[in-house]
Design an enzyme around this catalytic site. Structure first.
Site, PDB file in Angstrom:
ATOM      1  N   ASP A 108       0.526  -1.124  -0.200  1.00 16.03           N
ATOM      2  CA  ASP A 108       0.002   0.137  -0.069  1.00 16.03           C
ATOM      3  C   ASP A 108       0.684   1.270  -0.024  1.00 16.03           C
ATOM      4  O   ASP A 108       0.412   2.374  -0.297  1.00 16.03           O
ATOM      5  CB  ASP A 108      -0.992   0.002   1.216  1.00 16.03           C
ATOM      6  CG  ASP A 108      -0.222  -0.216   2.590  1.00 16.03           C
ATOM      7  OD1 ASP A 108      -0.853  -0.909   3.366  1.00 16.03           O
ATOM      8  OD2 ASP A 108       0.788   0.156   2.746  1.00 16.03           O
ATOM      9  N   HIS A 123       6.901  -7.593  -1.415  1.00 21.00           N
ATOM     10  CA  HIS A 123       5.650  -8.109  -2.332  1.00 21.00           C
ATOM     11  C   HIS A 123       5.370  -7.023  -3.195  1.00 21.00           C
ATOM     12  O   HIS A 123       4.394  -7.300  -3.831  1.00 21.00           O
ATOM     13  CB  HIS A 123       4.488  -8.787  -1.574  1.00 21.00           C
ATOM     14  CG  HIS A 123       4.772  -9.958  -0.630  1.00 21.00           C
ATOM     15  ND1 HIS A 123       3.899 -10.050   0.724  1.00 21.00           N
ATOM     16  CD2 HIS A 123       5.917 -10.673  -0.355  1.00 21.00           C
ATOM     17  CE1 HIS A 123       4.529 -11.226   1.243  1.00 21.00           C
ATOM     18  NE2 HIS A 123       5.593 -11.681   0.733  1.00 21.00           N
TER      19      HIS A 123
HETATM   20  C1  BV8 Z   1       7.780 -18.144  -3.043  1.00 23.71           C
HETATM   21  C2  BV8 Z   1       1.387  -9.406  -3.049  1.00 23.71           C
HETATM   22  C3  BV8 Z   1       9.286 -19.659  -4.181  1.00 23.71           C
HETATM   23  C4  BV8 Z   1       0.254  -9.553  -3.826  1.00 23.71           C
HETATM   24  C5  BV8 Z   1       1.447 -11.328  -1.470  1.00 23.71           C
HETATM   25  C6  BV8 Z   1       2.451 -23.962  -3.160  1.00 23.71           C
HETATM   26  C7  BV8 Z   1       2.940 -23.473  -4.699  1.00 23.71           C
HETATM   27  C8  BV8 Z   1       3.586 -22.294  -4.824  1.00 23.71           C
HETATM   28  C9  BV8 Z   1       3.989 -21.570  -3.745  1.00 23.71           C
HETATM   29  C10 BV8 Z   1       3.675 -22.308  -2.645  1.00 23.71           C
HETATM   30  C11 BV8 Z   1       2.920 -23.157  -2.347  1.00 23.71           C
HETATM   31  N1  BV8 Z   1       2.871 -23.399  -0.925  1.00 23.71           N
HETATM   32  C12 BV8 Z   1       3.400 -22.566  -0.089  1.00 23.71           C
HETATM   33  C13 BV8 Z   1       3.990 -21.752  -1.039  1.00 23.71           C
HETATM   34  C14 BV8 Z   1       4.866 -20.564  -0.966  1.00 23.71           C
HETATM   35  C15 BV8 Z   1       3.888 -19.478  -0.939  1.00 23.71           C
HETATM   36  C16 BV8 Z   1       2.942 -19.173   0.498  1.00 23.71           C
HETATM   37  O1  BV8 Z   1       3.618 -18.837   1.316  1.00 23.71           O
HETATM   38  N2  BV8 Z   1       1.842 -19.566   0.168  1.00 23.71           N
HETATM   39  C17 BV8 Z   1       0.804 -19.514   1.569  1.00 23.71           C
HETATM   40  C18 BV8 Z   1      -0.450 -19.116   1.359  1.00 23.71           C
HETATM   41  C19 BV8 Z   1       0.961 -21.012   2.240  1.00 23.71           C
HETATM   42  N3  BV8 Z   1       4.718 -18.241  -0.962  1.00 23.71           N
HETATM   43  C20 BV8 Z   1       4.983 -17.826  -2.210  1.00 23.71           C
HETATM   44  O2  BV8 Z   1       4.523 -18.124  -3.349  1.00 23.71           O
HETATM   45  C21 BV8 Z   1       6.123 -16.706  -2.221  1.00 23.71           C
HETATM   46  N4  BV8 Z   1       7.118 -17.077  -3.387  1.00 23.71           N
HETATM   47  O3  BV8 Z   1       7.548 -18.940  -2.109  1.00 23.71           O
HETATM   48  O4  BV8 Z   1       8.851 -18.482  -4.212  1.00 23.71           O
HETATM   49  C22 BV8 Z   1       8.298 -20.823  -4.808  1.00 23.71           C
HETATM   50  C23 BV8 Z   1       8.062 -20.282  -5.949  1.00 23.71           C
HETATM   51  C24 BV8 Z   1       7.233 -21.501  -6.669  1.00 23.71           C
HETATM   52  C25 BV8 Z   1       6.863 -22.428  -6.006  1.00 23.71           C
HETATM   53  C26 BV8 Z   1       7.167 -22.621  -4.705  1.00 23.71           C
HETATM   54  C27 BV8 Z   1       7.732 -21.935  -4.132  1.00 23.71           C
HETATM   55  C28 BV8 Z   1       5.594 -15.369  -2.779  1.00 23.71           C
HETATM   56  C29 BV8 Z   1       4.511 -14.861  -1.723  1.00 23.71           C
HETATM   57  C30 BV8 Z   1       3.957 -13.498  -2.055  1.00 23.71           C
HETATM   58  C31 BV8 Z   1       2.304 -13.455  -2.179  1.00 23.71           C
HETATM   59  N5  BV8 Z   1       2.094 -12.226  -2.331  1.00 23.71           N
HETATM   60  N6  BV8 Z   1       0.906 -10.096  -1.801  1.00 23.71           N
HETATM   61  C32 BV8 Z   1      -1.048  -8.986  -3.360  1.00 23.71           C
HETATM   62  O5  BV8 Z   1      -1.077  -8.257  -2.302  1.00 23.71           O
HETATM   63  O6  BV8 Z   1      -1.895  -8.734  -4.124  1.00 23.71           O
HETATM   64  S1  BV8 Z   1       1.233 -12.098  -0.009  1.00 23.71           S
HETATM   65  C33 BV8 Z   1       0.111 -11.225   1.012  1.00 23.71           C
HETATM   66  O7  BV8 Z   1       0.073 -12.101   2.457  1.00 23.71           O
HETATM   67  C34 BV8 Z   1       0.227  -9.827   1.326  1.00 23.71           C
HETATM   68  O8  BV8 Z   1       1.335  -9.306   0.813  1.00 23.71           O
HETATM   69  C35 BV8 Z   1       0.226 -10.007   2.607  1.00 23.71           C
HETATM   70  O9  BV8 Z   1       0.816  -8.958   3.355  1.00 23.71           O
HETATM   71  C36 BV8 Z   1       0.822 -11.383   2.980  1.00 23.71           C
HETATM   72  C37 BV8 Z   1       1.027 -11.665   4.448  1.00 23.71           C
HETATM   73  O10 BV8 Z   1      -0.176 -11.634   4.915  1.00 23.71           O
HETATM   74  P1  BV8 Z   1      -0.275 -10.612   6.210  1.00 23.71           P
HETATM   75  O11 BV8 Z   1       0.491  -9.456   5.938  1.00 23.71           O
HETATM   76  O12 BV8 Z   1       0.156 -11.539   7.208  1.00 23.71           O
HETATM   77  O13 BV8 Z   1      -1.846 -10.271   6.394  1.00 23.71           O
HETATM   78  P2  BV8 Z   1      -3.074 -11.043   7.030  1.00 23.71           P
HETATM   79  O14 BV8 Z   1      -4.121 -10.744   6.613  1.00 23.71           O
HETATM   80  O15 BV8 Z   1      -2.607 -12.690   6.774  1.00 23.71           O
HETATM   81  O16 BV8 Z   1      -2.902 -11.135   8.663  1.00 23.71           O
HETATM   82  C38 BV8 Z   1      -2.950  -9.844   9.395  1.00 23.71           C
HETATM   83  C39 BV8 Z   1      -2.522 -10.001  10.750  1.00 23.71           C
HETATM   84  O17 BV8 Z   1      -2.525  -8.770  11.317  1.00 23.71           O
HETATM   85  C40 BV8 Z   1      -3.191 -10.995  11.575  1.00 23.71           C
HETATM   86  O18 BV8 Z   1      -2.155 -11.825  12.399  1.00 23.71           O
HETATM   87  C41 BV8 Z   1      -4.057  -9.770  12.441  1.00 23.71           C
HETATM   88  O19 BV8 Z   1      -4.380 -10.525  13.641  1.00 23.71           O
HETATM   89  C42 BV8 Z   1      -3.246  -8.853  12.675  1.00 23.71           C
HETATM   90  N7  BV8 Z   1      -3.781  -7.668  12.810  1.00 23.71           N
HETATM   91  C43 BV8 Z   1      -5.061  -7.208  12.297  1.00 23.71           C
HETATM   92  N8  BV8 Z   1      -5.304  -6.120  12.707  1.00 23.71           N
HETATM   93  C44 BV8 Z   1      -4.163  -5.665  13.387  1.00 23.71           C
HETATM   94  C45 BV8 Z   1      -3.255  -6.559  13.391  1.00 23.71           C
HETATM   95  N9  BV8 Z   1      -2.017  -6.468  14.191  1.00 23.71           N
HETATM   96  C46 BV8 Z   1      -1.655  -5.397  14.886  1.00 23.71           C
HETATM   97  N10 BV8 Z   1      -2.611  -4.328  15.079  1.00 23.71           N
HETATM   98  C47 BV8 Z   1      -3.752  -4.491  14.377  1.00 23.71           C
HETATM   99  N11 BV8 Z   1      -4.468  -3.207  14.200  1.00 23.71           N
END
Ligand code: BV8
Ligand code: ZN
Length: 251
Positions: A108, A123
């Site tokens: 953002d 990201h």
């Molecule tokens: C990679 C950009 C090597 C886009 C994002 C199977 C096939 C392929 C890959 C994978 C696979 N299995 C796993 C993987 C790896 C995969 C992955 O991790 N998957 C997950 C879902 C299991 N990762 C990847 O693919 C990465 N690359 O590994 O390359 C590779 C390559 C090929 C094959 C294998 C490996 C690339 C990952 C990047 C993805 N892009 N964003 C877009 O935004 O449109 S990720 C997306 O999630 C956002 O960027 C976001 O920031 C990020 C993480 O989420 P969070 O920031 O944690 O946000 P979330 O909503 O989850 O949580 C919010 C938190 O805040 C909560 O804990 C909440 O309690 C807290 N909160 C809320 N309010 C408050 C607060 N805390 C404090 N104060 C508050 N007020």
């Protein structure tokens, strides 16, 4: 705030006060108080699509227009968002530390708007468009975008959001700089991230294995909480300003 939170807060203040090198990893939670929908929270839905199913090269290949409608909707949702006290606190902390690196999973741009300077966007960025043909990256703040998908101003190729999708690699330079920032720091703060997405989710463990102090700030415990020194349960916009003493302008 309960006794444990008070104790953790005081402990974190003391630790930060005595540290000259800090590295931060932030996630969508730090922008929640700015009204930006988190990635996995209930507001992480759009037209009943899950974010994870749209943020992929496959979804873009299959239906670039649909994926662009989602990003255009997010750009419209974020355009009026402004940094909250949590973003400003990190920008102020950076001014007080000899070494400070802010690694963010957020796209953002609110950290930079708050004045943070040494920011690594793991990201990518919602306001950048990358040409799928010539690779030209342009900053584009138009909301809404006139045409979807937008076309490259230079070669007319189809533009894509300049973000890292699931299944795509994080730029090696960003990974290298992140690991160096972890190596160089004394303390790492992990703020507002569910610790689900790799490789970002492993950075706290890397810091712990390197003997660093790792403090988590979140409104709830996460699967990684047990790895860290402690978790301060609270909103980052309320907790972060309490972690340091603002420098008086005239001091
Ligand atoms: C990679 C950009 C090597 C886009 C994002 C199977 C096939 C392929 C890959 C994978 C696979 N299995 C796993 C993987 C790896 C995969 C992955 O991790 N998957 C997950 C879902 C299991 N990762 C990847 O693919 C990465 N690359 O590994 O390359 C590779 C390559 C090929 C094959 C294998 C490996 C690339 C990952 C990047 C993805 N892009 N964003 C877009 O935004 O449109 S990720 C997306 O999630 C956002 O960027 C976001 O920031 C990020 C993480 O989420 P969070 O920031 O944690 O946000 P979330 O909503 O989850 O949580 C919010 C938190 O805040 C909560 O804990 C909440 O309690 C807290 N909160 C809320 N309010 C408050 C607060 N805390 C404090 N104060 C508050 N007020
Ligand atoms: Zn082009």
């Amino acid at each position: 705030m309960g006794d444990t939170e008070e104790k953790n807060l005081l402990q974190a203040r003391l630790i930060l006060e005595h540290s000259s090198s800090v590295t931060v990893l932030s996630g969508a939670g730090i922008s929640a108080e700015s009204g930006v929908p988190t990635f996995r929270g209930t507001d992480g839905l759009w037209r009943n699509f899950r974010s994870e199913n749209l943020a992929t090269p496959e979804a873009f290949r299959e239906n670039p227009r649909l994926v662009w409608e989602w990003y255009d909707w997010r750009r419209c949702a974020v355009k009026d968002a402004r940094p909250n006290p949590g973003h400003f606190a990190l920008a102020e902390l950076e001014n007080q530390k000899k070494k400070f690196t802010l690694v963010t999973q957020n796209i953002d741009g609110l950290h930079q708007m708050a004045g943070s300077r040494n920011v690594l966007e793991m990201h990518g960025n919602l306001w950048e468009i990358k040409c799928t043909k010539c690779g030209l990256i342009t900053k584009d703040y138009r909301v809404p975008l006139e045409e979807l998908p937008p076309l490259c101003p230079s070669c007319g190729g189809m533009g894509r959001p300049n973000v890292v999708w699931f299944g795509e690699l994080i730029p090696m330079e960003v990974i290298d700089k992140t690991l160096k920032a972890i190596e160089d720091c004394e303390v790492m703060l992990i703020i507002g991230t569910s610790g689900v997405v790799e490789p970002a989710a492993s950075m706290g463990l890397v810091a712990k294995q390197a003997g660093k102090t790792v403090i988590e700030i979140n409104i709830e415990h996460t699967p990684n909480s047990p790895l860290f020194d402690f978790t301060i349960l609270g909103k980052s916009g309320e907790v972060l300003p309490l972690l340091y003493t603002p420098r008086m302008a005239y001091s």
